[in-house]
Design a protein around this motif. Structure first.
Motif, PDB file in Angstrom:
ATOM      1  N   ALA A 156       0.900  -1.047   0.082  1.00 51.22           N
ATOM      2  CA  ALA A 156       0.103   0.033   0.082  1.00 51.22           C
ATOM      3  C   ALA A 156       1.068   1.412   0.087  1.00 51.22           C
ATOM      4  N   ASN A 157       0.246   2.376  -0.661  1.00 47.55           N
ATOM      5  CA  ASN A 157       1.111   3.797  -0.531  1.00 47.55           C
ATOM      6  C   ASN A 157      -0.049   4.675  -0.387  1.00 47.55           C
ATOM      7  N   ASP A 158       0.599   5.894  -0.243  1.00 48.48           N
ATOM      8  CA  ASP A 158      -0.202   6.996   0.024  1.00 48.48           C
ATOM      9  C   ASP A 158      -1.333   7.452  -1.165  1.00 48.48           C
ATOM     10  N   GLN A 193       2.925   3.288   6.484  1.00 44.35           N
ATOM     11  CA  GLN A 193       3.985   3.227   7.522  1.00 44.35           C
ATOM     12  C   GLN A 193       3.379   3.473   9.040  1.00 44.35           C
ATOM     13  N   TYR A 194       2.492   4.094   9.295  1.00 38.70           N
ATOM     14  CA  TYR A 194       1.747   4.436  10.556  1.00 38.70           C
ATOM     15  C   TYR A 194       0.802   2.985  10.965  1.00 38.70           C
ATOM     16  N   MET A 195       0.292   2.593  10.203  1.00 34.37           N
ATOM     17  CA  MET A 195      -0.491   1.284  10.409  1.00 34.37           C
ATOM     18  C   MET A 195       0.503   0.240  10.678  1.00 34.37           C
ATOM     19  N   ALA A 196       1.353   0.120   9.735  1.00 31.37           N
ATOM     20  CA  ALA A 196       2.386  -1.024   9.852  1.00 31.37           C
ATOM     21  C   ALA A 196       2.886  -1.122  11.146  1.00 31.37           C
ATOM     22  N   SER A 197       3.489   0.330  11.579  1.00 29.11           N
ATOM     23  CA  SER A 197       4.265   0.375  12.671  1.00 29.11           C
ATOM     24  C   SER A 197       3.312  -0.484  14.109  1.00 29.11           C
ATOM     25  N   PHE A 198       2.139  -0.015  13.940  1.00 28.23           N
ATOM     26  CA  PHE A 198       1.282  -0.631  15.195  1.00 28.23           C
ATOM     27  C   PHE A 198       1.102  -2.023  15.000  1.00 28.23           C
ATOM     28  N   LEU A 199       0.924  -2.604  13.868  1.00 26.77           N
ATOM     29  CA  LEU A 199       0.783  -4.038  13.536  1.00 26.77           C
ATOM     30  C   LEU A 199       2.081  -4.921  14.112  1.00 26.77           C
ATOM     31  N   ILE A 200       2.988  -4.358  13.548  1.00 24.01           N
ATOM     32  CA  ILE A 200       4.290  -4.955  13.922  1.00 24.01           C
ATOM     33  C   ILE A 200       4.478  -4.797  15.436  1.00 24.01           C
ATOM     34  N   MET A 201       4.433  -3.643  15.990  1.00 23.10           N
ATOM     35  CA  MET A 201       4.444  -3.414  17.430  1.00 23.10           C
ATOM     36  C   MET A 201       3.635  -4.462  18.381  1.00 23.10           C
ATOM     37  N   SER A 202       2.646  -4.594  17.746  1.00 27.28           N
ATOM     38  CA  SER A 202       1.337  -5.447  18.677  1.00 27.28           C
ATOM     39  C   SER A 202       2.117  -6.986  18.662  1.00 27.28           C
ATOM     40  N   GLY A 203       2.667  -7.448  17.438  1.00 26.77           N
ATOM     41  CA  GLY A 203       3.185  -8.783  17.450  1.00 26.77           C
ATOM     42  C   GLY A 203       4.294  -8.921  18.275  1.00 26.77           C
TER      43      GLY A 203
END
Length: 499
Positions: A28-30, A117-127
């Motif tokens: 995905a991109n902006d 990047q924002y959404m990915a940061s939270f998903l990765i951090m969750s794991g």
């Protein structure tokens, strides 16, 4: 198929959100932000659904580690990929995966740049955070513990406020430096046992002086993360500068990593030291409960007020740990889960106002209930829960800890109960100035009430706050056997609590 899934459910819980985050980042991109949002939502919901069988298939009578997975990872150092979860870890894993869904939905229209990047940061951090809660190997734990700093560092540093660089560096240095002493403790115990397995450390006989040093090494890492007084100063800065999602995850999950780690490492590995230093830990906890609540009273920024409130409420958690009885320890676990719901809701409420007025200052508002009645109803409910109103989750954990404390020392309970007074004072003072009275200015007059997305998020959190407050038994039933087993292990120490 189901049996295979249950055998590897913790791996799925860790790596599914990480892979979802990578997928969001690279597909995905902006130019297609809606695609990014839907991918992130699908990934977060799928990750949450994967964790639910941890509760439905949990053996409530077994206080040990369940859903274990183990295979050799690095042979030369006897490091294993070893996972397992007990009645303390599983509620925190569920809280983590649930909070990630809330964060993704809350950012739906708010984050417009670098959405992927924002959404990915939270998903990765969750794991990575779920990895911290579920690993049974010290080095694997350390890898997850340090790795989760990176996405949080990026969230605050990229999407934060004007002083985000200062707040980010302070957050990173505080947490990293404390963790280095923890690594030294792990290396020492490896030389004693030839293993990085946490279960081997529990059986390691150590003299008191060595236990004290190991406990203090763990304390350096975990006290910063909670954060305990006096190493708490990074948290208000981080909260003020973080975007709403960052504040939600910091308060709901990141602080709990320190509390959980005291129960997983410091206390069972060094039980004599835990008893010997219990007076020290209780003193720091009571200072946090009373002094930090007074600091919250004078705050002008809503986020900073809630941040100091979090420090005060987490003081209840550490107090519950070190009074060494079932009520206190179970109450501390309930308080961690409850605080995850309440603090998330309160930071989201501040985010709702900030998205409309672009100010977190209390004096920028007044009479909000006149223009946003539905929002005001939710906000006041969460404020009451933060004050410990009976019938809300905020009351249950604190009341259990106070009941446990009074069994040990009346003055512990007396001082701890001050948080109910001070908590009501700073919370209601903020509510009065923000929500009630005449409409203060044109910005408040122009406010629009909750949209469907905001209403959904706050309604879900309100239901959970009330559900845990009215019927906490599903949570206490899950933790009871594990807490009893932990206290039995700690009882091997002959030193009385409160020394």
């Amino acid at each position: 198929m189901l049996e295979y899934f249950l055998q590897h459910i913790l791996s799925f819980s860790i790596w599914l959100p990480v892979l979802a985050g990578v997928l969001v980042l690279f597909t995905a991109n902006d130019s297609k932000p809606n695609l990014t949002r839907w991918l992130a939502l699908f990934g977060s919901v799928a990750s949450f659904l994967v964790t639910i069988p941890l509760y439905t298939h949990f053996n409530f009578a077994d206080g040990g580690f369940q859903f274990q997975e183990r295979f050799l990872w690095i042979m030369s150092f006897n490091i294993h990929y070893h996972l397992g979860a007990d009645g303390i870890a599983i509620p925190l894993i569920l809280l983590t995966s649930f909070t990630t869904v809330i964060v993704v939905i809350s950012a739906w229209e708010v984050i417009e740049k670098r959405v992927a990047q924002y959404m990915a940061s939270f998903l990765i951090m969750s794991g990575l955070m779920i990895g911290v809660f579920s690993t049974l190997d010290a080095i694997l734990y350390y890898v997850f513990w340090e790795a989760m700093l990176i996405p949080m560092f990026l969230v605050i540093g990229i999407w934060g406020g004007p002083n985000r660089v200062y707040a980010t560096v302070k957050f990173f240095l505080y947490t990293l430096l404390g963790s280095l002493l923890m690594l030294v403790a792990f290396i020492y115990m490896f030389h004693q046992t030839g293993s990085f397995a946490i279960s081997d450390y529990y059986q390691l006989p150590l003299p008191l002086n060595v236990q004290v040093l190991i406990f203090l090494a763990f304390f350096a890492a975990f006290a910063v993360k909670i954060p305990m007084w006096p190493v708490h100063t990074w948290l208000p800065d981080a909260h003020v500068e973080a975007p709403t999602g960052g504040s939600v995850v910091l308060a709901a999950i990141a602080l709990k990593l320190g509390g959980y780690s005291f129960l997983r490492f410091a206390m069972p590995i060094a039980p004599d030291a835990a008893h010997y230093l219990s007076g020290f830990m209780i003193t720091l906890s009571l200072i946090a409960i009373v002094y930090i609540a007074l600091v919250a009273l004078v705050q002008k920024d809503m986020k900073k007020l809630i941040a100091y409130s979090s420090i005060s409420h987490m003081g209840f958690v550490t107090l519950g740990f070190f009074i060494f009885n079932n009520l206190g320890l179970e109450g501390a676990v309930v308080q961690m889960i409850s605080h995850g719901f309440i603090s998330s809701a309160m930071f989201l409420c501040v985010g709702v106002l900030y998205d409309r007025v672009h100010s977190r200052q209390i004096d920028a508002y007044g009479g909000v209930a006149n223009t946003m009645p539905a929002f005001a109803a939710f906000a006041v409910l969460f404020a009451m829960a933060n004050s410990g109103l009976p019938g809300t989750s905020g009351f249950v954990g604190e009341f259990m800890v106070i009941l446990g404390a009074i069994q040990v020392n009346f003055w512990y309970a007396f001082l701890a109960s001050f948080t109910l007074i001070f908590g009501a004072a700073y919370t209601l003072w903020m509510v009065k100035r923000v929500f009630y009275g005449e409409v203060a200015n044109a910005n408040v007059q122009a406010l629009k009430d909750l949209n469907k997305r905001e209403f959904l998020i706050l309604a879900i959190l309100a239901i959970l706050v009330l559900a845990v407050g009215i019927y906490p038994q599903p949570l206490t039933d899950m933790t009871n056997a594990t807490v009893t087993q932990l206290l039995s292990h700690l009882a091997n120490s002959k030193l009385p609590a409160g020394l």
